[in-house]
Design an enzyme around this catalytic site. Sequence first.
Site, PDB file in Angstrom:
ATOM      1  N   GLU A  93     -76.372 -10.615   2.754  1.00 31.14           N
ATOM      2  CA  GLU A  93     -75.586 -11.829   2.492  1.00 31.14           C
ATOM      3  C   GLU A  93     -74.877 -11.776   1.144  1.00 31.14           C
ATOM      4  O   GLU A  93     -74.204 -12.711   0.754  1.00 31.14           O
ATOM      5  CB  GLU A  93     -76.463 -13.078   2.611  1.00 31.14           C
ATOM      6  CG  GLU A  93     -77.757 -13.037   1.829  1.00 31.14           C
ATOM      7  CD  GLU A  93     -78.610 -14.284   2.027  1.00 31.14           C
ATOM      8  OE1 GLU A  93     -78.139 -15.262   2.602  1.00 31.14           O
ATOM      9  OE2 GLU A  93     -79.770 -14.261   1.574  1.00 31.14           O
TER      10      GLU A  93
ATOM     11  N   CYS B  62     -77.840 -14.422  11.243  1.00 36.01           N
ATOM     12  CA  CYS B  62     -78.504 -15.728  11.258  1.00 36.01           C
ATOM     13  C   CYS B  62     -77.720 -16.784  10.489  1.00 36.01           C
ATOM     14  O   CYS B  62     -78.183 -17.896  10.301  1.00 36.01           O
ATOM     15  CB  CYS B  62     -79.928 -15.621  10.738  1.00 36.01           C
ATOM     16  SG  CYS B  62     -80.013 -15.006   9.058  1.00 36.01           S
TER      17      CYS B  62
ATOM     18  N   HIS C 143     -76.220 -26.259   2.696  1.00 37.89           N
ATOM     19  CA  HIS C 143     -77.494 -26.387   3.409  1.00 37.89           C
ATOM     20  C   HIS C 143     -77.647 -27.764   4.038  1.00 37.89           C
ATOM     21  O   HIS C 143     -78.322 -27.935   5.044  1.00 37.89           O
ATOM     22  CB  HIS C 143     -78.657 -26.057   2.471  1.00 37.89           C
ATOM     23  CG  HIS C 143     -78.721 -24.589   2.167  1.00 37.89           C
ATOM     24  ND1 HIS C 143     -78.261 -24.059   0.996  1.00 37.89           N
ATOM     25  CD2 HIS C 143     -79.118 -23.541   2.932  1.00 37.89           C
ATOM     26  CE1 HIS C 143     -78.397 -22.746   1.040  1.00 37.89           C
ATOM     27  NE2 HIS C 143     -78.921 -22.405   2.195  1.00 37.89           N
TER      28      HIS C 143
ATOM     29  N   ASP D 140     -73.781 -17.169   3.020  1.00 39.00           N
ATOM     30  CA  ASP D 140     -73.648 -16.659   1.657  1.00 39.00           C
ATOM     31  C   ASP D 140     -72.670 -15.497   1.594  1.00 39.00           C
ATOM     32  O   ASP D 140     -71.961 -15.348   0.611  1.00 39.00           O
ATOM     33  CB  ASP D 140     -75.020 -16.255   1.102  1.00 39.00           C
ATOM     34  CG  ASP D 140     -75.786 -17.487   0.648  1.00 39.00           C
ATOM     35  OD1 ASP D 140     -75.190 -18.302  -0.076  1.00 39.00           O
ATOM     36  OD2 ASP D 140     -76.945 -17.656   1.059  1.00 39.00           O
TER      37      ASP D 140
END
Length: 579
Positions: A439, A510, A194, A463
């Site tokens: 994910e 995304c 992240h 993920d």
Amino acid sequence: MLVLHGTGVSSGIAIGKAYVLHRERPEVPEYALPEHLIEDEVRRFNSAIATARTQLERIRNHIPKSAPPEISSIIDTHLLILHDKMISEAPVVTMRQKQCNAEWALKTQSDLLAAVFEQMDDPYLRSKKTDVSQVVDRILRNLLMSTDEEHEQITDALDGQIVVANDLTPADTVLLKHTRIGAFVTNLGGPISHTAILARSLEIPAIVAVHNATRYIRNGEDLIVDGKLGVLVVAAERSIVAEYQRRQKDIVHLKRELETIKASRSETRDGCAIILNANIELPDDIKAATKVAAQGIGLYRTEFLYMNRPDLPGEEEQYKAYAKVAKAVAGKPVTIRTLDLGADKRVDGGSRGSDTVTINPALGLRAVRLCLHDTSLFRPQLRAILRASAHGQVRLMIPMLSSLGEMFRVLDLIEETKAELKHKNEPFDSELQVGGMIEVPAAAVSADLFAPHLDFLSIGTNDLIQYTLAIDRVDEAVNYLYDPLHPSVLRLIAMTIRAGKSAGIPVAMCGEMAGDARYTRLLLGLGLSEFSMHPSALLEIKKIVRESDLAELRRFADKVLDTRDTSELHALVDKMNES
Ligand code: PEP
Ligand code: MG
């Protein structure tokens, strides 16, 4: 001159001075003191506390006015902890009783507190352990350092400097945004952590996994960061600096060129419309999305509202933030993802310290699991999202689904929340679209079971890749295994797109793969028609879309799915990109 290599995670070139953050826990000495020296030791301890207070207050005064309130909240929390008797008085009692040095007394007390926090049931309170440990480290460093060795804090203004650190948490990165740094380099980290994602969306050039960077680089040294290639040049010769300055100019030039297609339609050469949305982390990021004419927000990572602050955001605060985004995009869709805390995203921005338990948090109580485990955390968010839906085209997205049961529980909670709001005469969109993130491999394999109950699917490749290939996204030791073109990943993506098509619902992507120009054509060929990415990638992807012929790409994509040999597969993708 020294050249170091790492993983480039956010492109761009920065030239500036090094600002080395040494935040590893200092070695703590233990020694006994004769009784007559104990009161001197207590004075030394009190003076370290006083210094810590001055440092924290100074940091708070340096926070720019434009910074969001959560940034000063983190400093306030640290000041509160510093003044707590458990930190400022208990070690003094230990010093007097055990006749030991201040550092050891403080460490003993901090270990005790850590054990108490660790046993707390509430994950939010449990995570406060990191705040306590950061305050303890600050006092320890003050005790161990000479006074002229003023230690760092990332909330100071750092205009143009290049931060070099062992590791940075996503919360650190949000703080860095407000210090106007030029780039950052870390010893640890992976391309889809992240922290890396944030760097890209904040347009901060960054390199991770530069082993021992904090050991080799000294404060104030001249650095060049090439965030695309992952090259770090220390003390470069003049001709090298000139070359990188030239490349900086080229990048500016390229950006200007991309600006020219901002107003053009996002469609392929053969006339297929492709939706290009933006990912955002904070309401303010809307500006960047609007600047590149994103068609909507495909992923709003709401967990960042929960970070760098001593308390949880209440329903009202969340409602205001979500409504602000919904209004700001004026009629365009906003996909609000419910809380995805856990794993590397903590409420208090705590770093992965050596004292962290070694269980894998990415497989733990994260995202929808955490929300269903603690519905007192989840319900206010659902109310806030539903209320915000009265102000625009809001869509709600559930992260990390792995079983149908989780999906049904969330859908039930949404219905309950709607009934509650109706009862209170609170306006909301009764047709609010609810989608699920695909994910977790289990969800991709059974996407056909999820699809009939949802309004849309969105593939989270970060993920999905992490869990499919069993590679921790923040562990630099397994970065080399990260491969979006792994046949298993491609098959899961293709399966999900097919499942959405059969159920007649849209499928978006995304994850970072959606904003990576190397994969755009392949994804188009696989049938993806909605991409969401960090705003800085959007125009480059639009250019590729506009230069692509979908019918041709479909044929290529079928071949890619049939290819067994890895190098042949990569060659086919290269060919697709050249066509
Ligand atoms: C993903 O996993 O691809 C995703 C978009 O979610 P996050 O990166 O926030 O986990
Ligand atoms: Mg994810």
